[in-house]
Design an enzyme around this catalytic site. Structure first.
Site, PDB file in Angstrom:
ATOM      1  N   ALA B  71       5.538  17.343 -59.290  1.00 18.24           N
ATOM      2  CA  ALA B  71       4.995  16.609 -60.432  1.00 18.24           C
ATOM      3  C   ALA B  71       5.346  17.402 -61.687  1.00 18.24           C
ATOM      4  O   ALA B  71       4.473  17.828 -62.442  1.00 18.24           O
ATOM      5  CB  ALA B  71       3.497  16.422 -60.292  1.00 18.24           C
ATOM      6  N   GLY B  73       7.005  16.337 -64.275  1.00 12.92           N
ATOM      7  CA  GLY B  73       6.647  15.519 -65.433  1.00 12.92           C
ATOM      8  C   GLY B  73       7.656  15.575 -66.558  1.00 12.92           C
ATOM      9  O   GLY B  73       7.294  15.576 -67.744  1.00 12.92           O
ATOM     10  N   ASN B 129      17.061   6.629 -65.941  1.00  9.45           N
ATOM     11  CA  ASN B 129      16.039   6.800 -64.913  1.00  9.45           C
ATOM     12  C   ASN B 129      14.855   5.892 -65.213  1.00  9.45           C
ATOM     13  O   ASN B 129      14.072   6.156 -66.127  1.00  9.45           O
ATOM     14  CB  ASN B 129      15.612   8.278 -64.901  1.00  9.45           C
ATOM     15  CG  ASN B 129      14.465   8.556 -63.960  1.00  9.45           C
ATOM     16  OD1 ASN B 129      14.079   7.715 -63.152  1.00  9.45           O
ATOM     17  ND2 ASN B 129      13.898   9.755 -64.059  1.00  9.45           N
ATOM     18  N   CYS B 132      10.791   7.437 -62.603  1.00 11.53           N
ATOM     19  CA  CYS B 132      10.032   8.680 -62.496  1.00 11.53           C
ATOM     20  C   CYS B 132       8.562   8.378 -62.207  1.00 11.53           C
ATOM     21  O   CYS B 132       7.911   7.691 -62.985  1.00 11.53           O
ATOM     22  CB  CYS B 132      10.123   9.522 -63.770  1.00 11.53           C
ATOM     23  SG  CYS B 132       9.141  11.039 -63.635  1.00 11.53           S
ATOM     24  N   ASN B 194      14.902   7.371 -56.207  1.00 10.48           N
ATOM     25  CA  ASN B 194      14.069   8.435 -56.752  1.00 10.48           C
ATOM     26  C   ASN B 194      12.997   8.781 -55.698  1.00 10.48           C
ATOM     27  O   ASN B 194      13.032   8.278 -54.580  1.00 10.48           O
ATOM     28  CB  ASN B 194      13.436   7.979 -58.071  1.00 10.48           C
ATOM     29  CG  ASN B 194      13.120   9.143 -58.991  1.00 10.48           C
ATOM     30  OD1 ASN B 194      12.626  10.180 -58.550  1.00 10.48           O
ATOM     31  ND2 ASN B 194      13.380   8.985 -60.276  1.00 10.48           N
ATOM     32  N   GLY B 219      13.032  15.259 -50.077  1.00 15.36           N
ATOM     33  CA  GLY B 219      13.385  16.175 -48.998  1.00 15.36           C
ATOM     34  C   GLY B 219      13.941  15.436 -47.793  1.00 15.36           C
ATOM     35  O   GLY B 219      14.044  14.203 -47.800  1.00 15.36           O
TER      36      GLY B 219
END
Lengths: 247, 303
Positions: B71, B73, B129, B132, B194, B219
């Site tokens: 996170a 940000g 993007n 997010c 994402n 991951g």
């Protein structure tokens, strides 16, 4: 940073205090680490590596002191001597021993004392006087006192429960012992460092800790606000001069 | 036999399909001290916003089985630093195509950032993007609705003639209408996926591990999810796809390409092993040989 990736062999891995382990690692051609740097250890069964400060290093050998605080460090504590460990070494900036002219004050709290061991050795080998104030919760948790005394440092221990040395915190020991120094180095839990910050002069540095992702500057997981803007503790620290910290 | 690892990504020739993913490669120049950045297919730079951002409070990272939550940000020094300092600094080190990854909190903000990236000679590709999960009132909100995605794509298209990719979120019930909306608005490509929103709780402290409460999961565990999204979008669209999600080996790069990706972003693997990208690139020719692949481009979307 002068990062390297290397497989080390565990020479020993044993408890030295409650939940605290000393791990000695060997790699034939490994250079000595600068004091105050850290390694990122790959741990079987975990995705992320774990950042652990180097307590002592010499050519071919690293000593880590670490506290078991979760699943990753518990898995590390279970590793047997003889097994290999995948390490990223050479991470972080390390302590600035040259900033000290003649006499240094080292203040460590709990496992934060770990990197002060090599710092003490390096300062001593540069011919500087060293006074250390080490704070712990209780006598059984004391780390590195004899080792630093053996290097010729004057060591004051404070325990929160008064079971050894000065009763109270490192701030109490600082007030009581009034050590003489021209530069200081601090490493310990954040509440300790924030309590020391207002009572210490500008001539010193703090080694910070934060939960890290990569440890190599790639993920921006361990950012801290500084007077020069946001900085990555792993990449730009972990050691910051006092005047960099806007506390 | 010499194995051809190069790919044509929306008109730009990459020497191989391996691209460090945005947010997992520092600001960009960091790894130049350890290997030649010129070996990378391209570099997706740290996500940028119009203004500098500190990002979220720490802890920002939480370990999970098969990956991690982050996170961060969108911590970044702002687009003017990206275009004025970072991109020229990397360009001085290598000729690798550079991808500006742009986030915004309004359609207009995305547009202004795209205009600035368009004017930066060192930027070769723009990746917008809209996915997010770690900032409020922005990012992912644009990526979960076809009309909102189209509005951003339209504004970005107006802002730049450079190859334009839209990075999409996996947090949707159907990726196809969103990907098609971007294609219809003139996007040159799609990046997906994402991170997936996730959460961990410290059961001893009885509190979320992340200061932001939630974060984005990435991951190796994400790989099959990403592969399926890439395959779906590749089947529905005619523009190239950069596949992203859990890739950490040359075999997975090839698998992602078979699913439909033209280039493949490597993200979390960099955090575990900062040498992941060059190691994957080194391994590609031998894996191609083993699989009888002469030219990597031949396998794009064959499944």
């Amino acid at each position: 940073m002068t990062m390297d990736r290397k497989i080390y062999t565990i020479e020993s891995n044993a408890p030295v205090a409650p939940q605290v382990y000393r791990m000695v690692l060997h790699a034939e051609d490994a250079p000595e680490e600068r004091c105050g740097r850290f390694v990122e250890v790959e741990i079987p069964g975990k995705f992320l590596r774990r950042p652990i400060s180097v307590s002592m290093s010499e050519p071919g050998r690293l000593t880590l002191l670490y506290k078991v605080v979760g699943g990753g460090t518990a898995a590390l504590a279970a590793m047997e001597p003889g097994s290999g460990l995948d390490l990223l070494t050479g991470l972080g900036n390390g302590f600035d021993t040259l900033a000290c002219r003649k006499s240094a004050l080292l203040i460590g709290g709990g496992i934060g004392a770990a990197p002060l061991h090599q710092l003490c050795r390096d300062l001593r080998s540069e011919g500087k006087r060293v006074t250390a104030i080490l704070g712990f919760n209780t006598a059984s948790e004391i780390l590195l006192r004899e080792e630093m005394e053996a290097l010729g440092a004057t060591v004051h221990v404070a325990t929160a429960d008064g079971s050894c040395g000065i009763r109270g915190l490192v701030t109490d020991a600082l007030r009581e012992t009034r050590p003489d120094y021209d530069y200081y180095y601090v490493c310990g839990p954040m509440p300790m460092m924030k309590a020391l910050y207002p009572v210490l002069p500008d001539c010193g540095e703090f080694s910070l800790e934060e939960r890290m992702g990569c440890g190599t500057g790639l993920c921006f997981g361990c950012t801290v606000q500084t007077t020069a803007g946001p900085r990555r503790i792993c990449h730009d620290g972990p050691v910051f001069k006092k005047n960099m910290l806007p506390w | 036999m010499v194995r051809d690892t190069s790919v044509n990504l929306a008109g730009i020739r990459l020497k191989n399909p391996v691209v460090p993913a945005s947010g997992t490669f520092g600001l960009g120049p960091e790894m130049a001290a350890y290997y030649d950045l010129g070996r990378l297919g391209a570099i997706a730079l740290k996500g940028t916003t119009l203004e500098p951002r500190f990002g979220n409070p720490t802890p920002r990272i939480a370990e999970c089985t098969g990956g991690l939550l982050n996170a961060v940000g969108l911590q970044n020094p702002g687009i003017d630093v990206l275009t004025g300092e970072t991109a020229p600094k990397i360009r001085a080190l290598c000729d690798t195509p550079l991808i500006a990854n742009i986030s915004g909190f309004s359609v207009e903000e995305y547009g202004i950032c795209c205009e600035k990236a368009d004017r930066c000679p060192e930027i070769d590709i723009i990746e917008v993007n809209i996915s997010c999960p770690n900032v409020h009132n922005g990012g992912m909100a644009f990526g979960t609705d076809p009309e909102a995605a189209a509005a951003v794509a339209r504004r970005a298209r107006k802002a730049t003639g450079k190859p334009l990719f839209i990075k999409l979120s996996p947090n949707v019930s159907d990726i196809v209408p969103i990907a098609r909306a971007c294609e219809d608005e003139g996007a040159d490509g799609i990046t997906l996926i994402n991170t997936l929103p996730g959460m961990r709780i410290d059961i001893r402290r009885r509190k979320p591990v992340l200061a932001n409460r939630t974060g984005g999961f990435s991951g190796p565990a994400l790989f099959p999810v990403a592969l399926r999204f890439v395959n779906q979008a590749a089947s529905a669209c005619h523009i190239p796809i950069m596949g992203c999600g859990g890739v950490s080996s040359a075999e997975e790069v090839i698998e992602m390409m078979m699913a439909g990706a033209t280039a493949v972003q490597v993200g979390s693997a960099n955090l575990k092993n900062p040498f992941a990208c060059p190691e994957i690139i080194d391994a590609l020719p031998s894996v191609m040989e083993e699989l009888g692949i002469e030219k990597l481009e031949d396998i794009i979307g064959i499944v």
